[in-house]
Write a protein that holds these residues in place. Structure first.
Motif, PDB file in Angstrom:
ATOM      1  N   SER A 304       1.003  -1.231   0.015  1.00  0.00           N
ATOM      2  CA  SER A 304       0.010   0.009   0.045  1.00  0.00           C
ATOM      3  C   SER A 304       0.927   1.058  -0.104  1.00  0.00           C
ATOM      4  N   SER A 305       0.459   2.226  -0.574  1.00  0.00           N
ATOM      5  CA  SER A 305       1.115   3.545  -0.773  1.00  0.00           C
ATOM      6  C   SER A 305       2.619   3.255  -1.298  1.00  0.00           C
ATOM      7  N   GLY A 306       2.767   2.191  -2.074  1.00  0.00           N
ATOM      8  CA  GLY A 306       3.988   2.159  -2.797  1.00  0.00           C
ATOM      9  C   GLY A 306       5.112   1.323  -1.826  1.00  0.00           C
ATOM     10  N   MET A 307       4.572   0.617  -0.561  1.00  0.00           N
ATOM     11  CA  MET A 307       5.453   0.213   0.194  1.00  0.00           C
ATOM     12  C   MET A 307       4.972  -1.376   0.660  1.00  0.00           C
ATOM     13  N   GLN A 308       5.767  -2.320   0.826  1.00  0.00           N
ATOM     14  CA  GLN A 308       5.607  -3.597   1.462  1.00  0.00           C
ATOM     15  C   GLN A 308       6.764  -3.848   2.306  1.00  0.00           C
ATOM     16  N   PHE A 309       6.585  -4.522   3.605  1.00  0.00           N
ATOM     17  CA  PHE A 309       7.534  -4.769   4.382  1.00  0.00           C
ATOM     18  C   PHE A 309       7.248  -6.054   5.344  1.00  0.00           C
ATOM     19  N   LEU A 310       8.224  -6.958   5.550  1.00  0.00           N
ATOM     20  CA  LEU A 310       7.997  -8.017   6.519  1.00  0.00           C
ATOM     21  C   LEU A 310       9.198  -7.922   7.718  1.00  0.00           C
ATOM     22  N   LEU A 311       8.588  -7.790   9.026  1.00  0.00           N
ATOM     23  CA  LEU A 311       9.499  -7.762   9.842  1.00  0.00           C
ATOM     24  C   LEU A 311       9.346  -9.006  10.878  1.00  0.00           C
ATOM     25  N   SER A 312      10.560  -9.716  11.029  1.00  0.00           N
ATOM     26  CA  SER A 312      10.527 -11.144  11.624  1.00  0.00           C
ATOM     27  C   SER A 312      11.407 -11.327  12.719  1.00  0.00           C
ATOM     28  N   TYR A 313      11.051 -11.621  13.925  1.00  0.00           N
ATOM     29  CA  TYR A 313      12.144 -11.803  14.942  1.00  0.00           C
ATOM     30  C   TYR A 313      11.692 -13.154  15.481  1.00  0.00           C
ATOM     31  N   THR A 314      13.042 -13.845  15.966  1.00  0.00           N
ATOM     32  CA  THR A 314      12.837 -15.118  16.389  1.00  0.00           C
ATOM     33  C   THR A 314      13.786 -15.327  17.788  1.00  0.00           C
ATOM     34  N   ASN A 315      13.320 -15.640  18.960  1.00  0.00           N
ATOM     35  CA  ASN A 315      14.094 -16.140  19.885  1.00  0.00           C
ATOM     36  C   ASN A 315      13.834 -17.863  20.131  1.00  0.00           C
ATOM     37  N   SER A 316      14.981 -18.421  20.227  1.00  0.00           N
ATOM     38  CA  SER A 316      14.961 -19.937  20.041  1.00  0.00           C
ATOM     39  C   SER A 316      15.986 -20.490  20.911  1.00  0.00           C
ATOM     40  N   LYS A 317      15.849 -21.801  21.174  1.00  0.00           N
ATOM     41  CA  LYS A 317      16.795 -22.439  21.722  1.00  0.00           C
ATOM     42  C   LYS A 317      16.904 -23.909  21.133  1.00  0.00           C
ATOM     43  N   TYR A 318      17.919 -24.349  20.685  1.00  0.00           N
ATOM     44  CA  TYR A 318      18.130 -25.716  19.942  1.00  0.00           C
ATOM     45  C   TYR A 318      19.152 -26.669  20.528  1.00  0.00           C
ATOM     46  N   LEU A 319      18.676 -27.894  21.002  1.00  0.00           N
ATOM     47  CA  LEU A 319      19.484 -28.709  21.788  1.00  0.00           C
ATOM     48  C   LEU A 319      19.795 -29.940  20.948  1.00  0.00           C
ATOM     49  N   ASP A 320      20.494 -30.683  21.155  1.00  0.00           N
ATOM     50  CA  ASP A 320      20.624 -32.176  20.823  1.00  0.00           C
ATOM     51  C   ASP A 320      22.079 -32.769  21.091  1.00  0.00           C
ATOM     52  N   ASP A 321      22.058 -34.013  20.724  1.00  0.00           N
ATOM     53  CA  ASP A 321      23.286 -34.802  21.211  1.00  0.00           C
ATOM     54  C   ASP A 321      24.038 -35.138  20.019  1.00  0.00           C
ATOM     55  N   SER A 322      23.851 -34.681  18.971  1.00  0.00           N
ATOM     56  CA  SER A 322      24.249 -35.054  17.757  1.00  0.00           C
ATOM     57  C   SER A 322      24.368 -34.128  16.677  1.00  0.00           C
ATOM     58  N   SER A 323      25.200 -33.862  15.841  1.00  0.00           N
ATOM     59  CA  SER A 323      25.135 -32.792  14.845  1.00  0.00           C
ATOM     60  C   SER A 323      24.556 -33.681  13.532  1.00  0.00           C
ATOM     61  N   GLY A 324      24.502 -35.050  13.430  1.00  0.00           N
ATOM     62  CA  GLY A 324      23.929 -35.700  12.409  1.00  0.00           C
ATOM     63  C   GLY A 324      25.246 -35.890  11.405  1.00  0.00           C
TER      64      GLY A 324
END
Length: 531
Positions: A304-324
């Motif tokens: 709209s009015s010549g503009m489009q945007f997407l703002l994305s924020y992620t707060n996360s935690k990733y645990l495992d016992d192997s990288s594969g």
């Protein structure tokens, strides 16, 4: 030099799946999505039955020659039983989701699903080796460095060594290292769930807040996991593990890659679970686990009015016992210290990015015909000032955690990776490229002991990433169909120095220093005609 006669497999593996899914509009405000899927994977096969698996509990036939029982041997597939492992037939995966709109402009969404993933992709690089069907013939040019023995005109006067194939049966690879594919292989799967709220702030603006999580079960460990590690209790023997003792395999094993054909052998070799082999590497064990939890916030502004945007924020935690088998960011942390204590391997994944902000945007400059400025401009002015737009992606992310390993391994447990001891605070208030963390906080463990540093360090991370990719576009229109597009693209537009990870090998001369960086600014131009 040498020449290798290496066979290539004629692999075949099938994936089959059936699913049922239905959307049920339970009420005017509530819609349910219900489904179930069944997945089945056949085991990899070779057209000529040259694959083999490892029977960990069977008695190796060399036992009758040495007067003592030693376990484990390879078993070749046959025309009647061609699969290299027994597949799992119970891969039923339920799916359920809902969308609920209690009031206007507000929608609540949630769901849960199970997803079975491929088990052991076929390919030599994944460990499906054609044991016995490759052979190397060495070229002996000289034995003293001066006098020629075999000339290039006849480099192999006694002929080439032929691969033994499966003629040695259960004795294949005895005296050498061998892959050890397990016969029963459950299918890895991931459980995923989410709950989110979407709210229309205005007709062109929407806020989306979502919690997402998943739990990986029976995930493949690294491509090759040493299953012949010395039992932990035996490390208490210390230097006695390195002492040469009488070799019970002498005479029975006549060729070896680790001295099992010699009169004496290290005591530690005889205490391994499969002493008749230099090593047994279990291929992609389906025994890993993972956990991921994230809060995701998205704000979307529609065009709209010549503009489009997407703002994305992620707060996360990733645990495992192997990288594969595909872990790459910090490969050294993918190696295990002790397979008998995989609980100690559970830590942050080497690709964990706890905070991530990404903004994508398109802005049409308000100049030229039909725009706010110069709406009635001439064709010449419009050809210069009109039809411009700017787009880009801005990224800010945390660095990934660091896995510290010991450059010098004095663990002596037949395959385990050693990590250093943590003896101080590893963080620095003002890190630099010459010392990104406190290198004095680490020390070499005593021989035959495990280090105290975890698989990855939660308090130590690679540098953050700041990046702007910006593009300027100009359009010229000719009639209703044809137009010309010009693009100027600037990757890392502000030439931000984004440093890579420091050296994490304790004992290395560059330990703690950063010597690499991500790419500098890159500019490219494009001209495209559409008609």
């Amino acid at each position: 030099g040498s020449i290798t006669d290496s066979a290539r497999a004629a692999f075949e593996k099938n994936f089959e799946g059936w699913y049922f899914q239905d959307d049920w509009k339970a009420t005017r405000k509530l819609t349910l999505n219900l489904g179930v899927r069944y997945d089945f994977q056949t085991a990899p096969t070779d057209r000529f039955n040259r694959l083999s698996w490892f029977d960990y509990g069977a008695t190796n036939p060399i036992s009758s020659q040495i007067g003592m029982n030693v376990p484990g041997h390879l078993v070749y597939t046959t025309a009647d039983n061609r699969g290299v492992y027994k597949p799992q037939y119970t891969n039923v995966a339920p799916r359920v989701g809902f969308a609920y709109s209690p009031v206007s402009k507000l929608v609540m969404r949630g769901g849960f699903g199970m997803f079975y993933i491929p088990a052991m992709e076929f390919g030599d690089y994944q460990g499906l080796t054609l044991n016995g069907f490759s052979q190397t013939t060495p070229y002996v040019g000289t034995v003293n460095g001066i006098t020629p023995v075999n000339l290039l005109s006849n480099p192999f006067p006694t002929g080439l060594l032929l691969p033994p194939g499966n003629s040695q049966g259960a004795l294949t690879n005895v005296g050498f290292s061998t892959p050890g594919i397990e016969r029963y292989r459950p299918t890895p799967y991931v459980e995923q769930w989410m709950f989110g709220i979407q709210y229309a702030v205005s007709p062109n603006n929407m806020l989306d807040v979502t919690y997402a999580g998943n739990h990986g079960v029976k995930l493949p460990l690294t491509a090759q996991t040493p299953f012949s590690m010395l039992p932990t209790a035996d490390l208490a023997l210390g230097n006695a593990l390195l002492q040469q003792v009488s070799n019970p395999f002498f005479g029975a094993i006549t060729n070896s890659g680790c001295g099992l054909d010699n009169p004496t052998v290290e005591q530690g070799q005889l205490l391994t679970p499969y002493p008749e082999y230099c090593g047994v590497n279990n291929v992609q064990i389906p025994g890993g686990r993972s956990s991921y939890n994230a809060l995701q916030v998205n704000f979307t502004h529609r065009w709209s009015s010549g503009m489009q945007f997407l703002l994305s924020y992620t707060n996360s935690k990733y645990l495992d016992d192997s990288s594969g088998p595909e872990g790459w960011t910090s490969g050294s942390s993918a190696n295990y210290e002790n397979i008998y204590n995989m609980r100690n391997e559970y830590s942050l994944d080497i690709d964990d990015i706890p905070q991530s902000f990404v903004a994508s945007y398109i802005y049409q400059l308000p100049f030229g015909k039909g725009q706010h400025f110069g709406a009635n401009s001439s064709k010449v002015v419009n050809a210069i000032a009109g039809g411009w737009q700017i787009s880009g992606i801005t990224t800010v992310k945390s660095g990934f955690p660091l896995g510290i390993t010991a450059a010098s391994n004095n663990l002596n447990n037949s395959g385990g990776a050693q990590r250093p001891n943590l003896v101080g605070n590893p963080t620095l208030s003002n890190p630099s490229i010459n010392e990104w963390f406190n290198t004095a906080a680490f020390a070499q463990p005593a021989p035959f002991t495990f280090g105290t540093v975890p698989r990855t360090m939660p308090s130590l991370r690679a540098p953050r990433l700041y990046n702007w990719d910006i593009a300027g576009e100009k359009y010229w229109y000719f009639g209703e169909k044809a137009h010309l597009e010009f693009r100027a693209e600037f990757f890392n537009a502000f030439n931000q120095v984004n440093l890579y990870a420091p050296d994490t090998s304790f004992g290395s001369p560059e330990f703690g220093t950063i010597t690499d960086a991500n790419p500098a600014r890159d500019i490219q131009f494009a001209l495209k005609l559409f008609w």
